[in-house]
Design a protein around this motif. Sequence first.
Motif, PDB file in Angstrom:
ATOM      1  N   GLY A 144      -4.914  15.524  -4.524  1.00  0.00           N
ATOM      2  CA  GLY A 144      -5.509  15.829  -5.821  1.00  0.00           C
ATOM      3  C   GLY A 144      -4.930  15.023  -6.955  1.00  0.00           C
ATOM      4  N   VAL A 145      -4.278  13.894  -6.649  1.00  0.00           N
ATOM      5  CA  VAL A 145      -3.628  13.088  -7.684  1.00  0.00           C
ATOM      6  C   VAL A 145      -4.066  11.621  -7.625  1.00  0.00           C
ATOM      7  N   GLY A 146      -5.150  11.328  -6.882  1.00  0.00           N
ATOM      8  CA  GLY A 146      -5.607   9.943  -6.761  1.00  0.00           C
ATOM      9  C   GLY A 146      -4.791   9.129  -5.777  1.00  0.00           C
ATOM     10  N   PHE A 147      -4.150   9.814  -4.819  1.00  0.00           N
ATOM     11  CA  PHE A 147      -3.259   9.115  -3.911  1.00  0.00           C
ATOM     12  C   PHE A 147      -4.025   8.289  -2.880  1.00  0.00           C
ATOM     13  N   ARG A 148      -5.083   8.873  -2.303  1.00  0.00           N
ATOM     14  CA  ARG A 148      -5.832   8.141  -1.269  1.00  0.00           C
ATOM     15  C   ARG A 148      -6.501   6.874  -1.818  1.00  0.00           C
ATOM     16  N   PRO A 149      -7.174   6.948  -2.976  1.00  0.00           N
ATOM     17  CA  PRO A 149      -7.745   5.695  -3.484  1.00  0.00           C
ATOM     18  C   PRO A 149      -6.689   4.667  -3.851  1.00  0.00           C
ATOM     19  N   TRP A 150      -5.512   5.132  -4.266  1.00  0.00           N
ATOM     20  CA  TRP A 150      -4.425   4.193  -4.548  1.00  0.00           C
ATOM     21  C   TRP A 150      -4.005   3.490  -3.257  1.00  0.00           C
ATOM     22  N   ILE A 151      -3.860   4.267  -2.165  1.00  0.00           N
ATOM     23  CA  ILE A 151      -3.546   3.669  -0.863  1.00  0.00           C
ATOM     24  C   ILE A 151      -4.644   2.688  -0.458  1.00  0.00           C
ATOM     25  N   TRP A 152      -5.897   3.090  -0.663  1.00  0.00           N
ATOM     26  CA  TRP A 152      -7.044   2.238  -0.301  1.00  0.00           C
ATOM     27  C   TRP A 152      -6.986   0.909  -1.066  1.00  0.00           C
ATOM     28  N   GLN A 153      -6.702   0.993  -2.361  1.00  0.00           N
ATOM     29  CA  GLN A 153      -6.636  -0.230  -3.161  1.00  0.00           C
ATOM     30  C   GLN A 153      -5.477  -1.127  -2.708  1.00  0.00           C
ATOM     31  N   LEU A 154      -4.318  -0.526  -2.397  1.00  0.00           N
ATOM     32  CA  LEU A 154      -3.204  -1.318  -1.886  1.00  0.00           C
ATOM     33  C   LEU A 154      -3.582  -2.003  -0.574  1.00  0.00           C
ATOM     34  N   ALA A 155      -4.256  -1.246   0.295  1.00  0.00           N
ATOM     35  CA  ALA A 155      -4.648  -1.817   1.585  1.00  0.00           C
ATOM     36  C   ALA A 155      -5.611  -2.986   1.407  1.00  0.00           C
ATOM     37  N   PRO A 206     -26.170  12.529 -10.028  1.00  0.00           N
ATOM     38  CA  PRO A 206     -26.044  11.193  -9.410  1.00  0.00           C
ATOM     39  C   PRO A 206     -24.941  10.335 -10.028  1.00  0.00           C
ATOM     40  N   ALA A 207     -24.792  10.374 -11.350  1.00  0.00           N
ATOM     41  CA  ALA A 207     -23.756   9.539 -11.987  1.00  0.00           C
ATOM     42  C   ALA A 207     -22.358   9.995 -11.588  1.00  0.00           C
ATOM     43  N   CYS A 208     -22.116  11.299 -11.589  1.00  0.00           N
ATOM     44  CA  CYS A 208     -20.809  11.820 -11.181  1.00  0.00           C
ATOM     45  C   CYS A 208     -20.575  11.592  -9.689  1.00  0.00           C
ATOM     46  N   GLU A 209     -21.640  11.708  -8.901  1.00  0.00           N
ATOM     47  CA  GLU A 209     -21.522  11.475  -7.459  1.00  0.00           C
ATOM     48  C   GLU A 209     -21.049  10.056  -7.169  1.00  0.00           C
ATOM     49  N   ARG A 210     -21.561   9.089  -7.916  1.00  0.00           N
ATOM     50  CA  ARG A 210     -21.147   7.697  -7.708  1.00  0.00           C
ATOM     51  C   ARG A 210     -19.666   7.522  -8.034  1.00  0.00           C
ATOM     52  N   GLU A 211     -19.206   8.152  -9.117  1.00  0.00           N
ATOM     53  CA  GLU A 211     -17.783   8.070  -9.458  1.00  0.00           C
ATOM     54  C   GLU A 211     -16.927   8.733  -8.385  1.00  0.00           C
ATOM     55  N   TYR A 212     -17.391   9.870  -7.907  1.00  0.00           N
ATOM     56  CA  TYR A 212     -16.648  10.650  -6.921  1.00  0.00           C
ATOM     57  C   TYR A 212     -16.480   9.885  -5.610  1.00  0.00           C
ATOM     58  N   ARG A 213     -17.482   9.047  -5.266  1.00  0.00           N
ATOM     59  CA  ARG A 213     -17.465   8.335  -3.975  1.00  0.00           C
ATOM     60  C   ARG A 213     -16.847   6.945  -4.069  1.00  0.00           C
ATOM     61  N   ASN A 214     -16.535   6.481  -5.267  1.00  0.00           N
ATOM     62  CA  ASN A 214     -16.080   5.106  -5.443  1.00  0.00           C
ATOM     63  C   ASN A 214     -14.548   5.047  -5.486  1.00  0.00           C
ATOM     64  N   PRO A 215     -13.904   4.461  -4.464  1.00  0.00           N
ATOM     65  CA  PRO A 215     -12.436   4.411  -4.450  1.00  0.00           C
ATOM     66  C   PRO A 215     -11.834   3.612  -5.599  1.00  0.00           C
ATOM     67  N   LEU A 216     -12.645   2.768  -6.246  1.00  0.00           N
ATOM     68  CA  LEU A 216     -12.134   1.982  -7.363  1.00  0.00           C
ATOM     69  C   LEU A 216     -12.172   2.754  -8.677  1.00  0.00           C
ATOM     70  N   ASP A 217     -12.832   3.900  -8.682  1.00  0.00           N
ATOM     71  CA  ASP A 217     -12.962   4.707  -9.902  1.00  0.00           C
ATOM     72  C   ASP A 217     -11.815   5.706  -9.985  1.00  0.00           C
ATOM     73  N   ARG A 218     -11.277   5.948 -11.182  1.00  0.00           N
ATOM     74  CA  ARG A 218     -10.156   6.886 -11.298  1.00  0.00           C
ATOM     75  C   ARG A 218     -10.608   8.332 -11.075  1.00  0.00           C
ATOM     76  N   ARG A 219     -11.905   8.563 -10.957  1.00  0.00           N
ATOM     77  CA  ARG A 219     -12.415   9.900 -10.652  1.00  0.00           C
ATOM     78  C   ARG A 219     -12.779  10.048  -9.176  1.00  0.00           C
ATOM     79  N   PHE A 220     -12.361   9.102  -8.359  1.00  0.00           N
ATOM     80  CA  PHE A 220     -12.608   9.210  -6.923  1.00  0.00           C
ATOM     81  C   PHE A 220     -11.962  10.492  -6.388  1.00  0.00           C
ATOM     82  N   HIS A 221     -12.796  11.362  -5.854  1.00  0.00           N
ATOM     83  CA  HIS A 221     -12.376  12.649  -5.303  1.00  0.00           C
ATOM     84  C   HIS A 221     -11.578  13.481  -6.308  1.00  0.00           C
ATOM     85  N   ALA A 222     -11.889  13.352  -7.584  1.00  0.00           N
ATOM     86  CA  ALA A 222     -11.354  14.278  -8.592  1.00  0.00           C
ATOM     87  C   ALA A 222     -12.167  15.562  -8.458  1.00  0.00           C
TER      88      ALA A 222
END
Length: 754
Positions: free
Chosen positions: A16-27, A157-173
């Motif tokens: 719940g802190v943006g950890f997975r997208p951060w890992i994804w971006q590092l990878a 739809p707009a929030c869904e796109r943010e939620y699914r995008n690992p590059l967005d800071r709202r990914f899985h927020a």
Amino acid sequence: MHNNGIALRIRGKVQGVGFRPWIWQLAQQLQLKGDVCNDGAGVLVRLTSPAATLLAALHQHCPPLARIDSIEQQTMCWISLPESFTIRHSDEGAMTTQIVPDAATCPACLRELHDPTDRRYRYPFINCTHCGPRYTIIHAIPYDRPATVMAAFPLCPACEREYRNPLDRRFHAQPLACADCGPQLIWHHNGQQCEGDSALQQAVTLLKKGGIVAIKGLGGFHLAVDARNPLAVQRLRQRKQRPAKPFAVMIPDTLGLPDSATAFLTSPAAPIVLVDRHLLSGLSAGIAPGLNEIGVMLAANPLQHLLMADFGGPLVMTSGNLNGLPPAIENDRALAELAGIADGWLLHNRPILQRMDDSVMRASGEMLRRSRGFVPDALPLPPGFKPLPPILALGGDLKNTFCLVRDDQAVLSQYFGDLAQSGVETQWRQALQLMCEIYHFTPQQIAVDAHPAWRSAQLGREMALPLSEILHHHAHAAACLAEHHWPLEGGKVLALALDGIGYGADGQLWGGECLRVDYRECTHLGGLPAVALPGGDLAARQPWRNLLAQCEAFVPHWQHYAETAVVRAQPWQPLARAITRGVNAPLASSCGRLFDAVAAALGCAPLQQSYEGEAACLLETMALDHGPCPHPVTLPLVQGCPDMATFWQQWLGWQASAPARAWAFHDALAQGLAELVRQHASHLGISTLVCCGGVMHNRLLRERLRWWLSDLEILFPTQLPAGDGALSLGQALIAAARLIPHTQGKNDVVACSS
């Protein structure tokens, strides 16, 4: 052919802190292949190649709310090799990771909130992975949207796109929403309703007119009024039946405040911070009557930011409850229970699952109430506590918290207050059930206070599990030891435990004790002499009763002293006879009641206290306002016991101003207790002292104890409350320590020798 790979198990505050997208971006940057997912133990990263580069990046930095406690690496085998790096769906499992506390609005969301070009402009529920509600909206773990109250708000739809995008800071927020798909404000006033931004404007208009508005926040309701309007503040006091207890104030900025206060106020936890009154201007004198500290806070959520921007001044923000009831968290309850207090209600339709009061601390970092922003952060156990079976400790009846201990961590619950208050036990049970469910925690041992009549202890006995009964002051000392990471086998220390009342050895009532303790044992060495509590519990509410008891015990012909006028104005004779006969006048060595007696003698104590510790707070303020002064008052030791008769003779005979005598009392008490401690330290060869108990929140007493005991190592509670708010942690560790040396299970009952 074997498809060998590497698995990294990452534990800590990583969901719940943006950890997975951060890992994804590092990878992506490191051109790694594999995947990452949440599960009950934390975050699992699987890679097709060695992880050295990723490990180096992990240790350099991580998302703002994240904290890595450990990384375990092991080999694994891929069924089929991935062609890229992906984020997998969360897995179920036994919960060992940490849940992140609710966090104040981050700078990025705050900029968007006030940006007219942003699609979330003035949306009062804006958030991202770096901020917003967490624990107060969660049903279950893993922390995904279906397991929160946000499941009731399907993403547009707009929030869904943010939620699914690992590059967005709202990914899985998980609390992600906007005005098109998320929660909405609702205004109630005189039977009329409106929604959205007009609801907020109606609330602001009423506040500017001096009205009282009930405002729904993250963990409960606040009652708000204009902090500059004396009539509005007084009206709130009358309606809330809160004649003197200080109010907290939400201020627009930290201009003029110390850097230390600003640092805490602007942290993700955003607590209430007590600051010197003279640093604030323009506030009503009714905010904190007679006190030299005022609790201030900054806006901590988007709704509060909008409210402060539109109102344009400081607001009282006090708990949204009727006197004697816990703060409301449901709309219907708030509308019903606050009907005689609030003029209007600013509600919203996002449910609150967990009541979470504002945390309170001093600019020094001293924690007074640990709740929102800090709970449910896990606490590491001190060295030597090997992985433990699940232990549940239930704290005390006042300032209640409970504590879960398992393996090498403790989780301290939020503050609940008085379990005897109507409705508090219900909220307590709901919180305990939720925390046990999300941590998959089934207790095998229960730890409770030794007081047989306390509701918390009764609740523990009802659980029908092996039970440890822990002496109150032993638990205080153990909690302070734990905060300072004192090892299990670190040896004995001295403890100076000062508070109101706590259950001691052989049923004695303690409150001013010198003890020798470790995590397993507690030996009573001495302390303040026991004095009657005339009328029992009434003595804690009416300070003059304690002055009568002190006079009857230590001051011959006390009626001749002007300082006893407050006693002589009451029907004291029957009480004096009751003290002599021991009728409804139990003996207690209570430091808190001694403070009440001195406050009554100086005329700064009310006849009836309207909040716990009121007389002591007023006495401390009087002494601090005066400052240091030479004086003839002492508290000598006679046969190893503080000589209260000499103290009273000198103190009553010293003709000085009331503020000077208030300071002299603090200094003489500290010096006398220091001599008691030093005597035992020298005899036992112990050089470490733990200072604990609610009286240790007194700033002047702490300062004078440091002065008189500068030759000893003194451990004061700081990150955890000195009073009963950390009692459950101490109980849990004592119960745990007694399990470790035994090869067979045992129903431990605390013994304490005198």
